[in-house]
Design a protein around this motif. Structure first.
Motif, PDB file in Angstrom:
ATOM      1  N   UNK A 176       0.830  -1.205   0.000  1.00  0.00           N
ATOM      2  CA  UNK A 176       0.000   0.000   0.000  1.00  0.00           C
ATOM      3  C   UNK A 176       0.862   1.251   0.000  1.00  0.00           C
ATOM      4  N   UNK A 177       2.068   1.154   0.603  1.00  0.00           N
ATOM      5  CA  UNK A 177       2.924   2.333   0.613  1.00  0.00           C
ATOM      6  C   UNK A 177       3.446   2.632  -0.791  1.00  0.00           C
ATOM      7  N   UNK A 178       3.684   1.590  -1.604  1.00  0.00           N
ATOM      8  CA  UNK A 178       4.063   1.874  -2.993  1.00  0.00           C
ATOM      9  C   UNK A 178       2.915   2.593  -3.676  1.00  0.00           C
ATOM     10  N   UNK A 179       1.697   2.076  -3.469  1.00  0.00           N
ATOM     11  CA  UNK A 179       0.559   2.667  -4.176  1.00  0.00           C
ATOM     12  C   UNK A 179       0.262   4.062  -3.667  1.00  0.00           C
ATOM     13  N   UNK A 180       0.475   4.298  -2.373  1.00  0.00           N
ATOM     14  CA  UNK A 180       0.184   5.616  -1.814  1.00  0.00           C
ATOM     15  C   UNK A 180       1.368   6.554  -1.954  1.00  0.00           C
ATOM     16  N   UNK A 181       2.482   6.079  -2.505  1.00  0.00           N
ATOM     17  CA  UNK A 181       3.686   6.905  -2.681  1.00  0.00           C
ATOM     18  C   UNK A 181       4.212   7.437  -1.352  1.00  0.00           C
ATOM     19  N   UNK A 182       4.449   6.512  -0.419  1.00  0.00           N
ATOM     20  CA  UNK A 182       5.050   6.884   0.858  1.00  0.00           C
ATOM     21  C   UNK A 182       6.560   6.740   0.729  1.00  0.00           C
ATOM     22  N   UNK A 183       7.308   7.730   1.240  1.00  0.00           N
ATOM     23  CA  UNK A 183       8.765   7.617   1.210  1.00  0.00           C
ATOM     24  C   UNK A 183       9.193   6.358   1.946  1.00  0.00           C
ATOM     25  N   UNK A 184      10.158   5.579   1.532  1.00  0.00           N
ATOM     26  CA  UNK A 184      11.032   5.717   0.369  1.00  0.00           C
ATOM     27  C   UNK A 184      10.502   5.063  -0.895  1.00  0.00           C
ATOM     28  N   UNK A 185       9.211   4.783  -0.937  1.00  0.00           N
ATOM     29  CA  UNK A 185       8.666   4.093  -2.103  1.00  0.00           C
ATOM     30  C   UNK A 185       7.911   5.073  -2.996  1.00  0.00           C
ATOM     31  N   UNK A 186       8.317   6.344  -2.988  1.00  0.00           N
ATOM     32  CA  UNK A 186       7.513   7.356  -3.662  1.00  0.00           C
ATOM     33  C   UNK A 186       8.171   7.916  -4.916  1.00  0.00           C
ATOM     34  N   UNK A 187       9.399   7.450  -5.232  1.00  0.00           N
ATOM     35  CA  UNK A 187      10.163   8.120  -6.291  1.00  0.00           C
ATOM     36  C   UNK A 187       9.473   8.041  -7.650  1.00  0.00           C
ATOM     37  N   UNK A 188       8.580   7.062  -7.823  1.00  0.00           N
ATOM     38  CA  UNK A 188       7.977   6.906  -9.146  1.00  0.00           C
ATOM     39  C   UNK A 188       6.987   8.012  -9.455  1.00  0.00           C
ATOM     40  N   UNK A 189       6.368   8.588  -8.417  1.00  0.00           N
ATOM     41  CA  UNK A 189       5.210   9.447  -8.669  1.00  0.00           C
ATOM     42  C   UNK A 189       5.560  10.763  -9.370  1.00  0.00           C
ATOM     43  N   UNK A 190       6.490  11.565  -8.825  1.00  0.00           N
ATOM     44  CA  UNK A 190       6.739  12.847  -9.478  1.00  0.00           C
ATOM     45  C   UNK A 190       7.331  12.669 -10.867  1.00  0.00           C
ATOM     46  N   UNK A 191       7.847  11.487 -11.129  1.00  0.00           N
ATOM     47  CA  UNK A 191       8.437  11.216 -12.413  1.00  0.00           C
ATOM     48  C   UNK A 191       7.378  10.950 -13.460  1.00  0.00           C
ATOM     49  N   UNK A 192       6.256  10.332 -13.037  1.00  0.00           N
ATOM     50  CA  UNK A 192       5.328   9.842 -14.043  1.00  0.00           C
ATOM     51  C   UNK A 192       4.075  10.692 -14.196  1.00  0.00           C
ATOM     52  N   UNK A 193       3.667  11.399 -13.148  1.00  0.00           N
ATOM     53  CA  UNK A 193       2.391  12.108 -13.259  1.00  0.00           C
ATOM     54  C   UNK A 193       2.406  13.300 -14.217  1.00  0.00           C
ATOM     55  N   UNK A 194       3.462  14.158 -14.194  1.00  0.00           N
ATOM     56  CA  UNK A 194       3.307  15.437 -14.885  1.00  0.00           C
ATOM     57  C   UNK A 194       3.086  15.371 -16.389  1.00  0.00           C
ATOM     58  N   UNK A 195       3.474  14.290 -17.054  1.00  0.00           N
ATOM     59  CA  UNK A 195       3.379  14.318 -18.507  1.00  0.00           C
ATOM     60  C   UNK A 195       2.004  13.957 -19.045  1.00  0.00           C
ATOM     61  N   UNK A 196       1.158  13.359 -18.217  1.00  0.00           N
ATOM     62  CA  UNK A 196      -0.162  12.957 -18.695  1.00  0.00           C
ATOM     63  C   UNK A 196      -1.002  14.204 -18.972  1.00  0.00           C
ATOM     64  N   UNK A 197      -2.123  14.052 -19.729  1.00  0.00           N
ATOM     65  CA  UNK A 197      -3.009  15.195 -19.941  1.00  0.00           C
ATOM     66  C   UNK A 197      -3.535  15.725 -18.606  1.00  0.00           C
ATOM     67  N   UNK A 198      -3.842  17.020 -18.545  1.00  0.00           N
ATOM     68  CA  UNK A 198      -4.210  17.645 -17.272  1.00  0.00           C
ATOM     69  C   UNK A 198      -5.332  16.929 -16.523  1.00  0.00           C
ATOM     70  N   UNK A 199      -6.460  16.601 -17.175  1.00  0.00           N
ATOM     71  CA  UNK A 199      -7.520  15.950 -16.396  1.00  0.00           C
ATOM     72  C   UNK A 199      -7.066  14.609 -15.836  1.00  0.00           C
TER      73      UNK A 199
END
Lengths: 169, 534
Positions: free
Chosen positions: B219-242
């Motif tokens: 659940x911590x990977x899915x919730x992006x809890x440190x230290x399992x959070x590095x994937x999130x800021x990398x992958x979210x910004x490029x998708x379409x805004x909505x």
């Protein structure tokens, strides 16, 4: 419940091989690794379901039945793994179409920050004017130390945010 | 009457099927998806009322008894999560219509977007309502697979790159979840939450700790809890805004929801509270330091998202009623605010065709409406009184101080520092994008060398960059893009929602306290699943 040792070893080997492959850069290898881990976990569910028995239909025989619940779960898991693998293969194909390979690239912005850190370089948002002011003790450290180094043009590829063709050091 | 618990899962799936059937008509797809999601919002509101007044609402799918079949349960926590998430989903869907003309052009896979979006909604609902681990896994998979499609929508190079990371991380976390389920089943012989809550207590502590760690890791990977959070800021910004908006609002919160559910119901005597408190403190501080270093609005927002997950985890880790109540309140607040901010970032991108702070400027004068829409949720996120962000943080800090352990004080300090740094990061966005004059005016007639100007430390050769930037701005000035009403109104609706959360904060905090009581009491949930229903 006594676990079945050969099955447990099989799970261990499959997951270990899978993890090794997942650590690769090429998406195709990652996918093969994922399939191996997925199958390993499916075997783990066989271990979990306990000793094999007769078909789990009530009233068919007096022998002990197999536990049907883990099998229902593992079927669901297999279907999901299949779907995700298919999607991943499509993605790998698309990456190959776009870039000619399917290696997972480093993040461009992070890469930029890392290069700056290596060169002791400030970020874009760093206010140089503030840093240039002498500090409280009236620092008389030589100004050259605070000077920001110019990025050599060769270290930062021109088309850093246009395409990600750059090979990383 | 209990059968309505099924509707939040079934209706979006039905809608997805209908959307696919009407794939050729964009208008039909829109009508169907809006109608379906509006219905789900209504159903969730009814569920919330019933769960609050008549206890947890249970339905056993297909009439099988709970311990061998699949049950869906809506207690106060689930119903609140469901209501907030569906309202947000509906607003984001409306926003995507406004953007549709721009983003999903003639050759883009328009016919895929609506069905996938509805399936995502069904997956989120299923995860919130499921009463057993395996159904939770299925809910996660439904929402993850649809999120794979949404994050790589259009299949452009950048989206394939960032989508790959997201997909691989999610796949691995799913496999870890499967291992956890297998171990839980091997140890207890059931995956039903209610049945597990009794049986896990009988296990030797080593075994139950192992199970808890496995589930927490997932659940911590899915919730992006440190230290399992590095994937999130990398992958979210490029998708379409909505898409980014709905991901930011919902997906990580599903992970937090799963943590709350399993921690309270399965592992009430929590041995890992210290670990969780450390994780919460590090998530907050490391996340926000990432945000401070970035210079792109979407990336800053992604990092604040990671950072604020820490607040929710903090409340859960405290384990007290006040802590849980604060965490639940904070989730409701954070879903609306974070989604709104990503939608506003989408508006900024639409207007200026970039979200990079180096290229933005002068938006406060050029687009006052947009500035207000950014300012309110931004101040809310930073926790400025009197907004709900402040109230949520206050509740959590009070709960932390009441805990009287040194580690809780440390985490409280981390929470306050994070709040200040959030204000700093947000103020940076505000100053550079909204207040500071645009780069074009700023640099007009200024022939200072590349090394004397802060903006030129961009890492590229100065001259070519400057011409590129000015040319971008010329295009914008000529166009003077007006924001489409279809994008502004849904954003305003969400801003309204976040203000409404502030207005009803008193009753809402009472409600979350009741929800936390129910979670800690456990008996009403267990009785509702195992005793009643059917």
């Amino acid at each position: 419940m006594t676990p079945n040792l050969p099955l447990v070893i099989l799970v261990g080997v499959m997951v270990a091989a899978g993890v090794t492959l997942v650590l690769e850069r090429s998406l195709t290898r990652i996918l093969i690794g994922f399939v191996l881990i997925g199958n390993g976990v499916s075997v783990l569910f066989l271990v979990v379901s306990g000793p094999a028995g007769t078909a789990p239909i009530v009233g068919l025989s007096d022998e002990p039945m197999s536990d049907p619940l883990p099998q229902a779960m593992v079927l669901t898991a297999i279907v999901i793994t299949l779907g995700v693998t298919a999607f991943g293969l499509a993605l790998a194909y698309r990456a190959w179409q776009l870039t000619g390979h399917d290696d997972v690239q480093d993040d461009v912005e992070d890469d930029l920050i890392r290069r700056r850190a290596e060169q002791d370089e400030t970020s874009v948002t760093f206010d140089e004017a503030d840093a240039a002011l002498p500090d409280e003790e009236g620092s008389d450290a030589p100004i050259e130390h605070r000077e920001v180094h110019e990025v050599p043009a060769t270290t930062v590829p021109e088309a850093l945010d246009a395409d990600h063709e750059d090979e990383l050091p | 009457m209990n059968q309505i618990v099924l509707l939040p899962v079934i209706l979006p799936l039905l809608g997805a099927g209908l959307c696919l059937a009407f794939g050729r008509s964009a208008r039909a797809q829109r009508i169907i998806s809006v109608a379906i999601l509006a219905l789900v919002v209504t159903v969730s509101a009814v569920l919330l009322y019933r769960a609050d007044h008549y206890g947890p609402q249970t339905v056993n799918v297909g009439g099988w008894p709970a311990d061998i079949g699949i049950s869906l349960v809506a207690d106060r926590l689930s119903a609140l999560m469901l209501l907030v998430s569906t309202i947000v989903t509906l607003c984001v869907l409306l926003y995507s219509f406004g953007q549709g003309i721009v983003e999903f052009g003639r050759d883009a896979p328009l016919s895929v977007f609506h069905p996938t979006f509805l399936v995502l909604s069904a997956g989120v609902s299923n995860a919130f309502l499921s009463a057993d681990l395996f159904n939770l896994f299925v809910g996660f998979e439904i929402l993850l697979v649809s999120s794979y499609v949404l994050i790589t929508l259009g299949g452009t190079g950048a989206r394939v790159r960032s989508g790959t990371i997201y997909i691989v991380v999610s796949m691995i976390s799913s496999v870890v979840f499967l291992v956890a389920i297998a171990c839980v089943y091997a140890a207890t012989g059931t995956v039903n939450f209610a049945a597990l809550s009794g049986r896990i207590a009988d296990l030797p502590p080593q075994v139950s700790n192992l199970l808890q760690l496995l589930l927490l890791t997932t659940f911590c990977i899915k919730a992006a809890v440190f230290p399992l959070s590095a994937w999130l800021p990398d992958s979210y910004p490029t998708a379409p805004a909505p898409v980014t908006a709905v991901f930011a609002g919902l997906l990580t919160k599903v992970g937090i929801y799963a943590i709350i559910r399993t921690q309270t119901l399965l592992f009430p005597d929590n041995d890992l509270r210290t670990l969780l408190l450390w994780a919460a403190a590090f998530t907050m501080v490391v996340g926000i330091l990432g945000a401070v270093a970035q210079s792109d609005i979407k990336r800053i927002l992604s990092f604040t998202l990671v950072s604020h997950i820490g607040y929710m985890l903090f409340g859960v880790a405290l384990g007290s009623t006040a802590g849980l109540s604060g965490a639940i309140f904070y989730i409701a607040h954070h879903i609306t605010v974070q989604t709104t901010l990503f939608l506003v970032a989408g508006l900024v991108e639409y207007r200026s065709s970039t979200t990079n702070l180096d290229k933005l400027g002068g938006l406060a004068r050029a687009a006052p409406m947009l500035s207000v829409m950014f300012f309110i949720p931004a101040m809310n996120l930073a926790g400025i009184p009197p907004f709900s962000g402040f109230l949520g943080k206050l509740a959590l800090v009070q709960a932390g101080v009441d805990d009287h352990r040194w580690l809780s004080y440390v985490t409280v300090a981390a929470a306050i520092v994070t709040s200040l740094l959030t204000l700093y990061a947000i103020a940076k966005v505000w100053n550079r994008a909204f207040w500071q004059p645009a780069e074009a005016e700023h640099e007009a007639g200024d022939d200072l060398g590349a090394d004397s100007h802060g903006g030129s430390m961009h890492g590229r050769s100065g001259v070519s960059t400057k011409t590129e930037r000015t040319s971008t701005w010329k295009v914008d000035d000529e166009q003077q893009q007006r924001l489409p009403l279809g994008m502004v109104v849904p954003t305003l609706m969400l801003v309204g929602c976040s203000i409404a959360l502030t207005v009803v904060a008193g009753p809402l905090l009472d409600f979350t306290t009741r929800a936390a009581d129910e979670l800690q009491g456990r008996s009403s949930y267990i009785v509702a699943v195992l005793g009643g229903g059917g």
